[in-house]
Design a protein around this motif. Structure first.
Motif, PDB file in Angstrom:
ATOM      1  N   GLY A   1      -1.170   3.976  -0.965  1.00  0.00           N
ATOM      2  CA  GLY A   1      -2.449   3.964  -0.285  1.00  0.00           C
ATOM      3  C   GLY A   1      -3.321   2.803  -0.730  1.00  0.00           C
TER       4      GLY A   1
ATOM      5  N   GLU B   1       0.842  -1.197   0.000  1.00  0.00           N
ATOM      6  CA  GLU B   1       0.000   0.000   0.000  1.00  0.00           C
ATOM      7  C   GLU B   1       0.877   1.247   0.000  1.00  0.00           C
ATOM      8  OE1 GLU B   1      -2.877  -0.114   3.101  1.00  0.00           O
ATOM      9  OE2 GLU B   1      -4.039  -1.729   2.160  1.00  0.00           O
TER      10      GLU B   1
ATOM     11  N   ALA C   1      -9.063   3.958  -2.023  1.00  0.00           N
ATOM     12  CA  ALA C   1      -8.984   5.298  -1.426  1.00  0.00           C
ATOM     13  C   ALA C   1      -9.427   6.350  -2.432  1.00  0.00           C
ATOM     14  CB  ALA C   1      -7.565   5.575  -0.944  1.00  0.00           C
TER      15      ALA C   1
ATOM     16  N   SER D   1       5.171  -0.047   4.880  1.00  0.00           N
ATOM     17  CA  SER D   1       3.718  -0.164   4.740  1.00  0.00           C
ATOM     18  C   SER D   1       3.232  -1.586   5.011  1.00  0.00           C
ATOM     19  CB  SER D   1       3.288   0.281   3.344  1.00  0.00           C
ATOM     20  OG  SER D   1       3.715  -0.643   2.354  1.00  0.00           O
TER      21      SER D   1
ATOM     22  N   THR E   1      -0.709  11.196  -0.824  1.00  0.00           N
ATOM     23  CA  THR E   1      -2.155  11.276  -0.643  1.00  0.00           C
ATOM     24  C   THR E   1      -2.444  11.399   0.845  1.00  0.00           C
ATOM     25  OG1 THR E   1      -2.513   8.886  -0.413  1.00  0.00           O
ATOM     26  CG2 THR E   1      -2.462   9.775  -2.659  1.00  0.00           C
ATOM     27  N   ASP E   2      -3.711  11.538   1.190  1.00  0.00           N
ATOM     28  CA  ASP E   2      -4.077  11.587   2.599  1.00  0.00           C
ATOM     29  C   ASP E   2      -3.800  10.268   3.295  1.00  0.00           C
ATOM     30  OD1 ASP E   2      -4.925  14.188   2.352  1.00  0.00           O
ATOM     31  OD2 ASP E   2      -7.025  13.660   1.993  1.00  0.00           O
ATOM     32  N   GLN E   3      -3.732   9.178   2.522  1.00  0.00           N
ATOM     33  CA  GLN E   3      -3.542   7.848   3.100  1.00  0.00           C
ATOM     34  C   GLN E   3      -2.110   7.349   3.011  1.00  0.00           C
ATOM     35  OE1 GLN E   3      -5.804   8.329   0.445  1.00  0.00           O
ATOM     36  NE2 GLN E   3      -7.493   8.845   1.808  1.00  0.00           N
ATOM     37  N   SER E   4      -1.235   8.060   2.329  1.00  0.00           N
ATOM     38  CA  SER E   4       0.124   7.556   2.118  1.00  0.00           C
ATOM     39  C   SER E   4       1.140   8.677   2.244  1.00  0.00           C
ATOM     40  CB  SER E   4       0.244   6.908   0.725  1.00  0.00           C
ATOM     41  OG  SER E   4       0.004   7.863  -0.300  1.00  0.00           O
TER      42      SER E   4
END
Length: 467
Positions: free
Chosen positions: A131, A128, A135, A405, A177-180
């Motif tokens: 992300g 990931e 997502a 991750s 990104t907001d997730q990574s």
């Protein structure tokens, strides 16, 4: 903590052939093999056979050494100690790796760039790194350059750049990104005296093409940069790739004229340094304010080449200590910081656009991370060798992020390379052989045992669990 007096150290000898100091390289390079690093290099690299035989193994050795902490060619000797030869093959001598790098031409560096981009995509397929697949949200592309200081007079391309430091210029593009956490999608090494925007449009095009080939395709993309990259070529290249821009502008006459047309009641107070939240009025008590106005960029060009958008301005008081000596000023004076963006107000309002743009500084953490790792030095006097070294450093950076991750530990997924190296990579181990199988004996009470084991089991699931 102090040295034990009950059990004093009597002697120390380097005589254990079954010890390794970086057991974390085993799952790390298993992940690199899973992502096809060696095969990609063998397929795409055409370095002359007298220097470039087994290009995949040599490139993998460089990446492994950097992940373990090497910041010079001589440091690659750390791959050849103790029991490393029992778990790895193709660990070349530092002199061999140095000759391999010095044989690179500009074309070979571009081939290595192609390997790095495909390696990143393969890592994202198995981890990931970019992300979760499901997502949503905007993908941030940050572009910036940094000066890598060098010493001596035999470094090709070294010069005094905009920072006044003698060195070489590294241009990077990161994706986050907001997730990574940020990963490096493209890189270029340039001579030290080069202007910042040189080659930035091509770098942005390559980065956006990589995003379209990844699981991030179809999501909104915003390219952020500082005022050094405010150019027609870069903005047009980004818009042509169906992305948006958010770039700091220089305070030229056109920008200053636009700022003077902003009405006084158009300014909105924002949360800024030392701001206080007033619960009664539900507002921030702060002296920083933002406003926006429609703005057309590059009006000196013909009308079809001009770019419409928004000029978002942040103003803060100009705190000059001399003004407090004597009579106070009769009115506030302000310092203005403006940036140009093509995003729609429905997507990002004025305050949100300002907050999003200021987060561009995240790329500075990537610069600092690289300079604290493989880019602490540019080891060769040959420019193309250093350019190839930069590409290997980027692959090592992305590889450690991908490995983090897989640890199921959110804090490690965003940690710096030095932290990942201390907790996951530079773990001492003793190698034992039983029934023609190797077993790693790792330290008891290792604080990050759970994270290390999660990584190990993910990339080597068919092997016996680490003990």
């Amino acid at each position: 903590m102090q040295l034990s007096h009950t059990r004093p150290v009597v002697s120390a000898t380097f005589d254990e052939p079954n010890l390794v100091s970086a057991a974390g390289l085993i799952p790390l390079m298993a992940l690199a093999r899973k992502a096809g690093l060696r095969e990609l290099a063998d397929e795409r690299m055409s370095v002359p056979t007298d220097k470039g035989a087994n290009a995949g193994l040599k490139l993998s050795s460089l990446v492994a050494g950097m992940a373990a902490g090497a910041d010079s060619i001589d440091d690659m000797a750390l791959l050849r100690h103790g029991g490393m030869g029992k778990v790895f093959t193709g660990a070349y001598a530092p002199s061999t790796l140095g000759s391999f790098l010095r044989s690179f031409t500009f074309g070979h560096v571009r081939q290595a760039d192609a390997v790095a981009s495909r390696f990143l995509l393969n890592l994202a397929e198995h981890t990931e790194l970019l992300g979760p697949d499901d997502a949503r949200g905007t993908v941030m592309v940050d572009i910036d350059d940094t000066i890598i200081e060098v010493h001596g007079y035999q470094k090709q391309g070294a010069a005094f750049g905009y920072s006044g430091v003698r060195g070489l210029n590294a241009l990077l593009a990161t994706v986050s990104t907001d997730q990574s956490a940020p990963v490096i999608a493209a890189q270029r090494l340039r001579k030290g005296s080069v202007g910042s925007p040189r080659g930035a449009a091509r770098l942005a095009t390559d980065t956006l093409a990589l995003i379209r080939r990844s699981q991030l395709t179809g999501r909104d993309v915003l390219v952020r940069a500082d005022s050094a990259f405010y150019s027609h070529a870069l903005v047009v290249a980004v818009l042509s790739a169906s992305a948006q821009v958010s770039i700091t502008v220089r305070m030229d006459a056109a920008v200053k004229r636009a700022i003077t047309t902003i009405a006084e009641d158009a300014w909105t107070t924002i949360k800024y340094t030392d701001a206080i939240y007033d619960e009664t009025t539900s507002t921030w008590i702060s002296k920083a304010q933002v406003a926006e106005i429609p703005f057309t960029a590059f009006t000196s060009k013909r009308k079809t080449d001009q770019v419409p958008g928004r000029l978002i301005v942040r103003r803060i008081p100009d705190l000059n200590p001399k003004t407090n000596q004597g009579q106070e000023t009769l009115f506030d004076t302000w310092r203005f910081h403006a940036f140009f963006t093509t995003t729609a107000p429905e997507e990002l309002d004025t305050v949100a656009a300002d907050q999003t743009h200021r987060r561009h500084a995240i790329i500075e953490n990537v610069h600092a991370d690289l300079k604290a790792s493989a880019l602490a030095h540019l080891p060769s006097g040959v420019f193309n060798a250093n350019a190839a070294w930069l590409v290997c450093a980027v692959m090592a950076f992305n590889l450690t992020r991908a490995a983090a991750s897989l640890t199921t530990t959110p804090a490690l997924a965003r940690a710096a390379t030095a932290t990942l190296r201390r907790k996951l990579i530079n773990v001492p181990a003793r190698i034992a052989t039983s029934a023609r199988r190797l077993r790693l004996h790792l330290p008891t009470n290792w604080p990050w045992e759970q994270a290390w084991s999660a990584l190990y089991q993910d990339v080597l699931p068919a092997r016996a669990p680490a003990t």
